[in-house]
Motif scaffolding. Structure first.
Motif, PDB file in Angstrom:
ATOM      1  N   GLN A 231       0.810  -1.215   0.000  1.00 13.48           N
ATOM      2  CA  GLN A 231       0.000   0.000   0.000  1.00 13.48           C
ATOM      3  C   GLN A 231       0.845   1.269   0.000  1.00 13.48           C
ATOM      4  OE1 GLN A 231      -3.491   0.600  -0.184  1.00 13.48           O
ATOM      5  NE2 GLN A 231      -3.336  -1.500  -0.951  1.00 13.48           N
ATOM      6  N   VAL A 232       2.054   1.207   0.560  1.00 19.20           N
ATOM      7  CA  VAL A 232       2.891   2.410   0.665  1.00 19.20           C
ATOM      8  C   VAL A 232       4.095   2.344  -0.279  1.00 19.20           C
ATOM      9  CG1 VAL A 232       2.132   2.842   3.029  1.00 19.20           C
ATOM     10  CG2 VAL A 232       4.206   1.497   2.643  1.00 19.20           C
ATOM     11  N   ASP A 233       4.046   1.420  -1.244  1.00 14.34           N
ATOM     12  CA  ASP A 233       5.095   1.294  -2.273  1.00 14.34           C
ATOM     13  C   ASP A 233       6.471   1.021  -1.674  1.00 14.34           C
ATOM     14  OD1 ASP A 233       3.300   1.724  -4.444  1.00 14.34           O
ATOM     15  OD2 ASP A 233       3.349   3.872  -4.001  1.00 14.34           O
ATOM     16  N   MET A 234       6.503   0.114  -0.708  1.00 12.38           N
ATOM     17  CA  MET A 234       7.758  -0.345  -0.118  1.00 12.38           C
ATOM     18  C   MET A 234       7.859  -1.865  -0.293  1.00 12.38           C
ATOM     19  SD  MET A 234       8.007   1.935   3.385  1.00 12.38           S
ATOM     20  CE  MET A 234       7.770   3.730   3.341  1.00 12.38           C
ATOM     21  N   THR A 235       9.012  -2.427   0.025  1.00 13.46           N
ATOM     22  CA  THR A 235       9.174  -3.878  -0.039  1.00 13.46           C
ATOM     23  C   THR A 235       9.286  -4.430   1.376  1.00 13.46           C
ATOM     24  OG1 THR A 235      11.573  -3.669  -0.241  1.00 13.46           O
ATOM     25  CG2 THR A 235      10.307  -3.833  -2.287  1.00 13.46           C
ATOM     26  N   PRO A 236       8.650  -5.569   1.653  1.00 18.21           N
ATOM     27  CA  PRO A 236       8.742  -6.153   2.994  1.00 18.21           C
ATOM     28  C   PRO A 236      10.186  -6.485   3.344  1.00 18.21           C
ATOM     29  CG  PRO A 236       6.998  -7.218   1.713  1.00 18.21           C
ATOM     30  CD  PRO A 236       7.789  -6.374   0.756  1.00 18.21           C
ATOM     31  N   SER A 237      10.557  -6.185   4.559  1.00 18.14           N
ATOM     32  CA  SER A 237      11.908  -6.495   5.023  1.00 18.14           C
ATOM     33  C   SER A 237      11.837  -7.499   6.159  1.00 18.14           C
ATOM     34  CB  SER A 237      12.633  -5.223   5.449  1.00 18.14           C
ATOM     35  OG  SER A 237      13.960  -5.499   5.836  1.00 18.14           O
ATOM     36  N   GLU A 238      11.865  -7.049   7.411  1.00 16.50           N
ATOM     37  CA  GLU A 238      11.877  -7.974   8.539  1.00 16.50           C
ATOM     38  C   GLU A 238      10.577  -7.949   9.327  1.00 16.50           C
ATOM     39  OE1 GLU A 238      15.605  -9.313  11.037  1.00 16.50           O
ATOM     40  OE2 GLU A 238      15.520  -7.137  10.903  1.00 16.50           O
ATOM     41  N   LEU A 239      10.124  -9.137   9.723  1.00 12.82           N
ATOM     42  CA  LEU A 239       9.098  -9.270  10.739  1.00 12.82           C
ATOM     43  C   LEU A 239       9.818  -9.644  12.025  1.00 12.82           C
ATOM     44  CD1 LEU A 239       6.158  -9.563  11.783  1.00 12.82           C
ATOM     45  CD2 LEU A 239       6.267 -11.965  11.065  1.00 12.82           C
ATOM     46  N   ILE A 240       9.680  -8.787  13.033  1.00 10.09           N
ATOM     47  CA  ILE A 240      10.315  -9.030  14.327  1.00 10.09           C
ATOM     48  C   ILE A 240       9.215  -9.289  15.339  1.00 10.09           C
ATOM     49  CG2 ILE A 240      11.835  -8.109  16.118  1.00 10.09           C
ATOM     50  CD1 ILE A 240      11.999  -6.204  13.012  1.00 10.09           C
ATOM     51  N   TRP A 241       9.283 -10.432  15.985  1.00 11.15           N
ATOM     52  CA  TRP A 241       8.266 -10.814  16.958  1.00 11.15           C
ATOM     53  C   TRP A 241       8.883 -10.833  18.352  1.00 11.15           C
ATOM     54  CZ3 TRP A 241       8.115 -14.875  20.399  1.00 11.15           C
ATOM     55  CH2 TRP A 241       6.872 -15.122  21.021  1.00 11.15           C
ATOM     56  N   VAL A 242       8.229 -10.162  19.309  1.00 14.68           N
ATOM     57  CA  VAL A 242       8.707 -10.104  20.687  1.00 14.68           C
ATOM     58  C   VAL A 242       7.620 -10.653  21.594  1.00 14.68           C
ATOM     59  CG1 VAL A 242       9.556  -8.623  22.543  1.00 14.68           C
ATOM     60  CG2 VAL A 242      10.093  -8.057  20.157  1.00 14.68           C
ATOM     61  N   GLY A 243       7.964 -11.680  22.374  1.00 13.89           N
ATOM     62  CA  GLY A 243       6.984 -12.312  23.250  1.00 13.89           C
ATOM     63  C   GLY A 243       7.216 -11.974  24.708  1.00 13.89           C
ATOM     64  N   GLY A 244       6.132 -11.716  25.432  1.00 14.98           N
ATOM     65  CA  GLY A 244       6.206 -11.470  26.874  1.00 14.98           C
ATOM     66  C   GLY A 244       6.133 -12.791  27.629  1.00 14.98           C
ATOM     67  N   ASP A 245       4.942 -13.174  28.083  1.00 17.89           N
ATOM     68  CA  ASP A 245       4.748 -14.482  28.714  1.00 17.89           C
ATOM     69  C   ASP A 245       4.541 -15.496  27.591  1.00 17.89           C
ATOM     70  OD1 ASP A 245       3.532 -16.839  29.827  1.00 17.89           O
ATOM     71  OD2 ASP A 245       2.946 -15.687  31.590  1.00 17.89           O
ATOM     72  N   VAL A 246       5.586 -16.262  27.311  1.00 23.05           N
ATOM     73  CA  VAL A 246       5.547 -17.271  26.244  1.00 23.05           C
ATOM     74  C   VAL A 246       5.419 -18.633  26.913  1.00 23.05           C
ATOM     75  CG1 VAL A 246       6.764 -18.237  24.274  1.00 23.05           C
ATOM     76  CG2 VAL A 246       7.015 -15.810  24.823  1.00 23.05           C
ATOM     77  N   HIS A 247       4.405 -19.401  26.528  1.00 21.03           N
ATOM     78  CA  HIS A 247       4.127 -20.614  27.288  1.00 21.03           C
ATOM     79  C   HIS A 247       3.737 -21.794  26.396  1.00 21.03           C
ATOM     80  CE1 HIS A 247       0.648 -17.834  27.244  1.00 21.03           C
ATOM     81  NE2 HIS A 247      -0.025 -18.905  26.854  1.00 21.03           N
ATOM     82  N   LEU A 248       4.045 -22.958  26.916  1.00 16.95           N
ATOM     83  CA  LEU A 248       3.670 -24.224  26.297  1.00 16.95           C
ATOM     84  C   LEU A 248       2.680 -24.909  27.227  1.00 16.95           C
ATOM     85  CD1 LEU A 248       4.198 -26.510  24.132  1.00 16.95           C
ATOM     86  CD2 LEU A 248       5.966 -27.351  25.697  1.00 16.95           C
ATOM     87  N   TYR A 249       1.450 -25.147  26.734  1.00 16.29           N
ATOM     88  CA  TYR A 249       0.463 -25.842  27.562  1.00 16.29           C
ATOM     89  C   TYR A 249       0.908 -27.283  27.812  1.00 16.29           C
ATOM     90  CZ  TYR A 249      -2.876 -22.010  27.406  1.00 16.29           C
ATOM     91  OH  TYR A 249      -3.496 -20.789  27.573  1.00 16.29           O
ATOM     92  N   LEU A 250       0.659 -27.764  29.022  1.00 14.74           N
ATOM     93  CA  LEU A 250       1.110 -29.102  29.393  1.00 14.74           C
ATOM     94  C   LEU A 250       0.479 -30.182  28.525  1.00 14.74           C
ATOM     95  CD1 LEU A 250       1.185 -28.804  33.303  1.00 14.74           C
ATOM     96  CD2 LEU A 250       3.066 -28.534  31.672  1.00 14.74           C
TER      97      LEU A 250
END
Length: 304
Positions: A231-250
């Motif tokens: 939409q803004v005539d740019m090219t995708p670069s990086e997706l950066i994901w930051v997690g707070g409480d990251v959990h695996l259900y038992l």
């Protein structure tokens, strides 16, 4: 393929299994949890970060993102697209209020067929889309945060204020689920050069179900980055994901062990088939994904 970007995901699962803090959670299921995690995915070559160690139903994930962008909060339109991932919350509320042990299939059928029933029982409260597109200010005005970000990317792309979020404190109590992925911040680089600028997106997620939620989240956030960049005539670069409480259900341990036993395969590529007039006009048919060859899907329960 130890340098595969999906290895970040597998390393996080491995960390949770061996070093996660065992704790009880809101759902009563129990988790292994950690705080503070980051993953980075380079999309500059057209790569679409859809995990491959199990099949991710990427169309469902992207349809949910498109639904967020409409600003809607009722599951009726989602169900008409055969997306059932939000049904558990209104279904539980309906069963509790009426005492009727209606099946999920029958409940969803009523939501789809009966507008009045859907209006009463299918609304999730002021969740993501409402906050993104129709944030109600104390001044009584509605604010479209997504449109504002896109406008700023076009007019002042070096701004440090290009973000939207959904953590609206006064309305948290009326949401079916408070927002997990909370803040979306955009960053444009390579400005003023001959080639198109690059657009990155950093997402801050306060709470992350690593087994079921994260594969969906990463995929749909990558889709959002691709749409906004176009939409803004740019090219995708990086997706950066930051997690707070990251959990695996038992009760996801078996799934986790299966994932860790599998070797990641190359990510597919994403092409947008057309450039719609605005961020509001994308359809699932616009997403052309080539080369997705994952390991088989893994069934696992959702904690509500």
């Amino acid at each position: 393929m130890t340098n595969h970007p999906e290895q970040q995901y597998l390393d996080l699962i491995n960390h949770l299994i061996h070093k996660g803090d065992r704790r009880m959670d809101r759902t009563g299921t129990g988790t292994l949890s950690t705080v503070g995690a980051m993953m980075r995915f380079d999309m500059s070559g057209g790569a679409f970060p859809v995990y491959t160690t199990k099949r991710v139903f990427w169309k469902t994930a992207v349809k949910e993102m498109l639904w967020f962008l409409t600003g809607q909060t009722n599951i009726q339109s989602l169900l008409r697209e055969n997306v059932r991932i939000w049904t558990d919350w209104p279904l539980a509320a309906y069963r509790k209020a009426t005492g009727e042990e209606i099946s999920q299939e029958d409940f969803e059928g009523r939501i789809v067929a009966d507008d009045e029933f859907a209006s009463k029982w299918g609304d999730l409260g002021p969740v993501y889309g409402k906050q993104w597109r129709r944030w109600l200010g104390a001044d009584g005005k509605e604010y479209d945060q997504v449109a504002e970000v896109i406008a700023t990317l076009k007019s002042n792309p070096s701004s440090r204020r290009m973000l939207f979020h959904a953590w609206n404190v006064p309305e948290l109590g009326t949401m079916a689920l408070p927002p997990c992925h909370m803040t979306y911040q955009f960053y444009a680089s390579g400005l003023g050069r001959e080639e198109p600028p690059k657009l990155s997106l950093m997402v801050n997620q306060r709470s992350c179900d690593i087994g079921l939620g994260n594969p969906f989240n990463i995929c749909q956030q990558a889709a959002l980055l691709a749409m906004v960049a176009q939409q803004v005539d740019m090219t995708p670069s990086e997706l950066i994901w930051v997690g707070g409480d990251v959990h695996l259900y038992l009760d996801h341990m078996e799934m986790a062990e299966t994932l860790l036993s599998r070797e990641p395969r190359p990510f597919p590529t994403l092409t947008l088939a057309r450039k719609p007039a605005s961020i509001d006009d994308y359809k699932i048919a616009d997403f052309e994904v080539v080369g997705y060859d994952p390991h088989p899907a893994i069934e696992a329960p959702v904690a509500v």
